[in-house]
Design a protein around this motif. Structure first.
Motif, PDB file in Angstrom:
ATOM      1  N   VAL A   1      -0.449 -24.742   1.413  1.00 25.74           N
ATOM      2  CA  VAL A   1      -1.461 -24.863   0.365  1.00 25.74           C
ATOM      3  C   VAL A   1      -1.447 -26.280  -0.193  1.00 25.74           C
ATOM      4  CG1 VAL A   1      -2.188 -24.047  -1.904  1.00 25.74           C
ATOM      5  CG2 VAL A   1      -1.235 -22.420  -0.227  1.00 25.74           C
ATOM      6  N   ALA A   2      -0.275 -26.765  -0.589  1.00 26.64           N
ATOM      7  CA  ALA A   2      -0.156 -28.106  -1.167  1.00 26.64           C
ATOM      8  C   ALA A   2       1.294 -28.550  -1.091  1.00 26.64           C
ATOM      9  CB  ALA A   2      -0.627 -28.120  -2.614  1.00 26.64           C
ATOM     10  N   THR A   3       1.485 -29.852  -0.903  1.00 29.00           N
ATOM     11  CA  THR A   3       2.824 -30.419  -0.913  1.00 29.00           C
ATOM     12  C   THR A   3       2.846 -31.671  -1.786  1.00 29.00           C
ATOM     13  OG1 THR A   3       2.457 -31.786   1.055  1.00 29.00           O
ATOM     14  CG2 THR A   3       3.354 -29.570   1.397  1.00 29.00           C
ATOM     15  N   ILE A   4       4.043 -32.027  -2.251  1.00 27.13           N
ATOM     16  CA  ILE A   4       4.201 -33.219  -3.084  1.00 27.13           C
ATOM     17  C   ILE A   4       5.554 -33.853  -2.787  1.00 27.13           C
ATOM     18  CG2 ILE A   4       5.093 -31.827  -5.009  1.00 27.13           C
ATOM     19  CD1 ILE A   4       3.685 -33.874  -6.899  1.00 27.13           C
ATOM     20  N   THR A   5       5.545 -35.155  -2.600  1.00 26.17           N
ATOM     21  CA  THR A   5       6.797 -35.870  -2.368  1.00 26.17           C
ATOM     22  C   THR A   5       7.498 -36.158  -3.699  1.00 26.17           C
ATOM     23  OG1 THR A   5       5.830 -38.075  -2.530  1.00 26.17           O
ATOM     24  CG2 THR A   5       5.739 -37.008  -0.372  1.00 26.17           C
ATOM     25  N   ARG A   6       8.710 -36.622  -3.599  1.00 30.68           N
ATOM     26  CA  ARG A   6       9.452 -36.957  -4.808  1.00 30.68           C
ATOM     27  C   ARG A   6       8.758 -38.071  -5.607  1.00 30.68           C
ATOM     28  NH1 ARG A   6      14.262 -35.745  -6.878  1.00 30.68           N
ATOM     29  NH2 ARG A   6      15.215 -37.249  -8.306  1.00 30.68           N
ATOM     30  N   ALA A   7       8.072 -38.942  -4.887  1.00 30.95           N
ATOM     31  CA  ALA A   7       7.348 -40.038  -5.533  1.00 30.95           C
ATOM     32  C   ALA A   7       6.000 -39.607  -6.090  1.00 30.95           C
ATOM     33  CB  ALA A   7       7.149 -41.185  -4.547  1.00 30.95           C
ATOM     34  N   GLY A   8       5.559 -38.397  -5.748  1.00 31.38           N
ATOM     35  CA  GLY A   8       4.319 -37.885  -6.319  1.00 31.38           C
ATOM     36  C   GLY A   8       3.112 -37.904  -5.401  1.00 31.38           C
ATOM     37  N   SER A   9       3.290 -38.257  -4.157  1.00 32.54           N
ATOM     38  CA  SER A   9       2.170 -38.212  -3.217  1.00 32.54           C
ATOM     39  C   SER A   9       1.878 -36.765  -2.851  1.00 32.54           C
ATOM     40  CB  SER A   9       2.504 -39.004  -1.957  1.00 32.54           C
ATOM     41  OG  SER A   9       2.649 -40.373  -2.258  1.00 32.54           O
ATOM     42  N   THR A  10       0.597 -36.412  -2.864  1.00 32.83           N
ATOM     43  CA  THR A  10       0.200 -35.021  -2.659  1.00 32.83           C
ATOM     44  C   THR A  10      -0.647 -34.843  -1.408  1.00 32.83           C
ATOM     45  OG1 THR A  10      -1.746 -35.327  -4.067  1.00 32.83           O
ATOM     46  CG2 THR A  10       0.263 -34.541  -5.125  1.00 32.83           C
ATOM     47  N   ASN A  11      -0.655 -33.598  -0.934  1.00 31.31           N
ATOM     48  CA  ASN A  11      -1.464 -33.220   0.220  1.00 31.31           C
ATOM     49  C   ASN A  11      -1.922 -31.790  -0.019  1.00 31.31           C
ATOM     50  OD1 ASN A  11      -2.609 -33.497   2.827  1.00 31.31           O
ATOM     51  ND2 ASN A  11      -0.903 -32.354   3.701  1.00 31.31           N
ATOM     52  N   TYR A  12      -3.214 -31.514   0.260  1.00 31.61           N
ATOM     53  CA  TYR A  12      -3.787 -30.199   0.007  1.00 31.61           C
ATOM     54  C   TYR A  12      -4.469 -29.634   1.240  1.00 31.61           C
ATOM     55  CZ  TYR A  12      -3.269 -31.269  -4.981  1.00 31.61           C
ATOM     56  OH  TYR A  12      -2.775 -31.586  -6.234  1.00 31.61           O
ATOM     57  N   GLU A  13      -4.442 -28.327   1.361  1.00 28.93           N
ATOM     58  CA  GLU A  13      -5.272 -27.620   2.328  1.00 28.93           C
ATOM     59  C   GLU A  13      -6.711 -27.749   1.874  1.00 28.93           C
ATOM     60  OE1 GLU A  13      -7.697 -24.621   3.974  1.00 28.93           O
ATOM     61  OE2 GLU A  13      -6.930 -24.399   1.925  1.00 28.93           O
ATOM     62  N   GLY A  14      -7.639 -27.872   2.820  1.00 29.62           N
ATOM     63  CA  GLY A  14      -9.002 -28.231   2.495  1.00 29.62           C
ATOM     64  C   GLY A  14      -9.712 -27.321   1.509  1.00 29.62           C
ATOM     65  N   SER A  15      -9.511 -26.028   1.599  1.00 34.94           N
ATOM     66  CA  SER A  15     -10.274 -25.095   0.768  1.00 34.94           C
ATOM     67  C   SER A  15      -9.806 -25.077  -0.692  1.00 34.94           C
ATOM     68  CB  SER A  15     -10.195 -23.684   1.350  1.00 34.94           C
ATOM     69  OG  SER A  15      -8.893 -23.143   1.195  1.00 34.94           O
ATOM     70  N   VAL A  16      -8.641 -25.659  -0.977  1.00 36.04           N
ATOM     71  CA  VAL A  16      -8.131 -25.633  -2.348  1.00 36.04           C
ATOM     72  C   VAL A  16      -8.190 -27.004  -2.999  1.00 36.04           C
ATOM     73  CG1 VAL A  16      -6.563 -23.785  -1.626  1.00 36.04           C
ATOM     74  CG2 VAL A  16      -5.674 -26.112  -1.880  1.00 36.04           C
ATOM     75  N   LYS A  17      -8.572 -28.010  -2.261  1.00 38.45           N
ATOM     76  CA  LYS A  17      -8.403 -29.401  -2.702  1.00 38.45           C
ATOM     77  C   LYS A  17      -9.030 -29.688  -4.054  1.00 38.45           C
ATOM     78  CE  LYS A  17      -8.218 -33.953  -0.554  1.00 38.45           C
ATOM     79  NZ  LYS A  17      -8.508 -34.715   0.684  1.00 38.45           N
ATOM     80  N   SER A  18     -10.176 -29.141  -4.337  1.00 40.30           N
ATOM     81  CA  SER A  18     -10.854 -29.447  -5.600  1.00 40.30           C
ATOM     82  C   SER A  18     -10.528 -28.445  -6.703  1.00 40.30           C
ATOM     83  CB  SER A  18     -12.368 -29.453  -5.376  1.00 40.30           C
ATOM     84  OG  SER A  18     -12.798 -28.180  -4.940  1.00 40.30           O
ATOM     85  N   ARG A  19      -9.707 -27.436  -6.379  1.00 41.71           N
ATOM     86  CA  ARG A  19      -9.464 -26.365  -7.343  1.00 41.71           C
ATOM     87  C   ARG A  19      -7.994 -26.256  -7.769  1.00 41.71           C
ATOM     88  NH1 ARG A  19     -10.072 -21.409  -5.337  1.00 41.71           N
ATOM     89  NH2 ARG A  19      -9.751 -22.023  -3.159  1.00 41.71           N
ATOM     90  N   PHE A  20      -7.083 -26.642  -6.893  1.00 40.54           N
ATOM     91  CA  PHE A  20      -5.657 -26.516  -7.183  1.00 40.54           C
ATOM     92  C   PHE A  20      -5.050 -27.896  -7.425  1.00 40.54           C
ATOM     93  CE2 PHE A  20      -4.816 -22.409  -4.499  1.00 40.54           C
ATOM     94  CZ  PHE A  20      -5.836 -21.761  -5.188  1.00 40.54           C
ATOM     95  N   THR A  21      -4.031 -27.947  -8.272  1.00 39.82           N
ATOM     96  CA  THR A  21      -3.297 -29.179  -8.524  1.00 39.82           C
ATOM     97  C   THR A  21      -1.799 -28.905  -8.449  1.00 39.82           C
ATOM     98  OG1 THR A  21      -5.042 -30.003  -9.992  1.00 39.82           O
ATOM     99  CG2 THR A  21      -2.883 -31.062 -10.135  1.00 39.82           C
ATOM    100  N   ILE A  22      -1.114 -29.651  -7.596  1.00 42.39           N
ATOM    101  CA  ILE A  22       0.336 -29.544  -7.497  1.00 42.39           C
ATOM    102  C   ILE A  22       0.956 -30.678  -8.302  1.00 42.39           C
ATOM    103  CG2 ILE A  22       0.486 -30.892  -5.351  1.00 42.39           C
ATOM    104  CD1 ILE A  22       2.774 -28.994  -4.492  1.00 42.39           C
ATOM    105  N   SER A  23       2.057 -30.376  -8.974  1.00 45.14           N
ATOM    106  CA  SER A  23       2.784 -31.378  -9.739  1.00 45.14           C
ATOM    107  C   SER A  23       4.261 -30.998  -9.737  1.00 45.14           C
ATOM    108  CB  SER A  23       2.244 -31.475 -11.171  1.00 45.14           C
ATOM    109  OG  SER A  23       2.390 -30.235 -11.849  1.00 45.14           O
ATOM    110  N   ARG A  24       5.096 -31.912 -10.211  1.00 41.80           N
ATOM    111  CA  ARG A  24       6.524 -31.614 -10.239  1.00 41.80           C
ATOM    112  C   ARG A  24       7.197 -32.348 -11.382  1.00 41.80           C
ATOM    113  NH1 ARG A  24       9.121 -33.580  -4.725  1.00 41.80           N
ATOM    114  NH2 ARG A  24      11.116 -33.365  -5.851  1.00 41.80           N
ATOM    115  N   ASP A  25       8.335 -31.816 -11.783  1.00 41.20           N
ATOM    116  CA  ASP A  25       9.191 -32.433 -12.780  1.00 41.20           C
ATOM    117  C   ASP A  25      10.532 -32.673 -12.092  1.00 41.20           C
ATOM    118  OD1 ASP A  25      11.009 -32.993 -14.830  1.00 41.20           O
ATOM    119  OD2 ASP A  25       9.942 -31.754 -16.276  1.00 41.20           O
ATOM    120  N   ASN A  26      10.802 -33.910 -11.722  1.00 41.25           N
ATOM    121  CA  ASN A  26      12.014 -34.204 -10.960  1.00 41.25           C
ATOM    122  C   ASN A  26      13.280 -33.941 -11.781  1.00 41.25           C
ATOM    123  OD1 ASN A  26      10.652 -34.948  -8.627  1.00 41.25           O
ATOM    124  ND2 ASN A  26      10.458 -37.090  -9.286  1.00 41.25           N
ATOM    125  N   ALA A  27      13.207 -34.142 -13.080  1.00 45.89           N
ATOM    126  CA  ALA A  27      14.378 -33.911 -13.927  1.00 45.89           C
ATOM    127  C   ALA A  27      14.770 -32.433 -13.960  1.00 45.89           C
ATOM    128  CB  ALA A  27      14.115 -34.414 -15.337  1.00 45.89           C
TER     129      ALA A  27
END
Length: 120
Positions: free
Chosen positions: A48-74
């Motif tokens: 569905v979506a992935t995120i690197t430690r630096a914050g780079s994201t990648n989304y599956e096409g059907s969710v790209k405009s609707r879903f947001t992935i984020s992370r808290d490294n701490a």
């Protein structure tokens, strides 16, 4: 020992929103790429979506405009904000993380899955 614990799934009407969370815990040295995958009945698990430690994201096409992935490294936690949900988003959602533990062992870990159902 490392574990991933997910939360936030449930039943929502079409057009609604949900926020999934996944926290990694245990004998962790570093958490690298994190992501969300889903599997509907009879289908293969898909990214569905992935995120690197630096914050780079990648989304599956059907969710790209609707879903947001984020992370808290701490907190070693990844989130998935899902808006404008559709019935076809119904699936079990799994958290995934590539983790290096304090013994020096690296590998992918999976959460137990959380059900998301979009229905009126």
């Amino acid at each position: 020992q490392v574990s991933l614990v997910e939360s936030g799934g449930g039943l929502v009407q079409p057009g609604g929103s949900l926020r999934l969370s996944c926290a990694a815990s245990g004998n962790i040295f570093s958490v690298n790429r994190m992501g969300w995958y889903r599997q509907a009945p009879g289908d293969q698990r898909e990214m569905v979506a992935t995120i690197t430690r630096a914050g780079s994201t990648n989304y599956e096409g059907s969710v790209k405009s609707r879903f947001t992935i984020s992370r808290d490294n701490a907190k070693n936690t990844v989130y998935l904000q899902m808006n404008s949900l559709k019935p076809e988003d119904t699936a079990v959602y799994y958290c995934n993380a590539y983790i290096l533990d304090r013994r020096g062992t690296a590998g992918p870990y999976w959460g137990q899955g959380t059900q998301v159902t979009v229905s009126s």
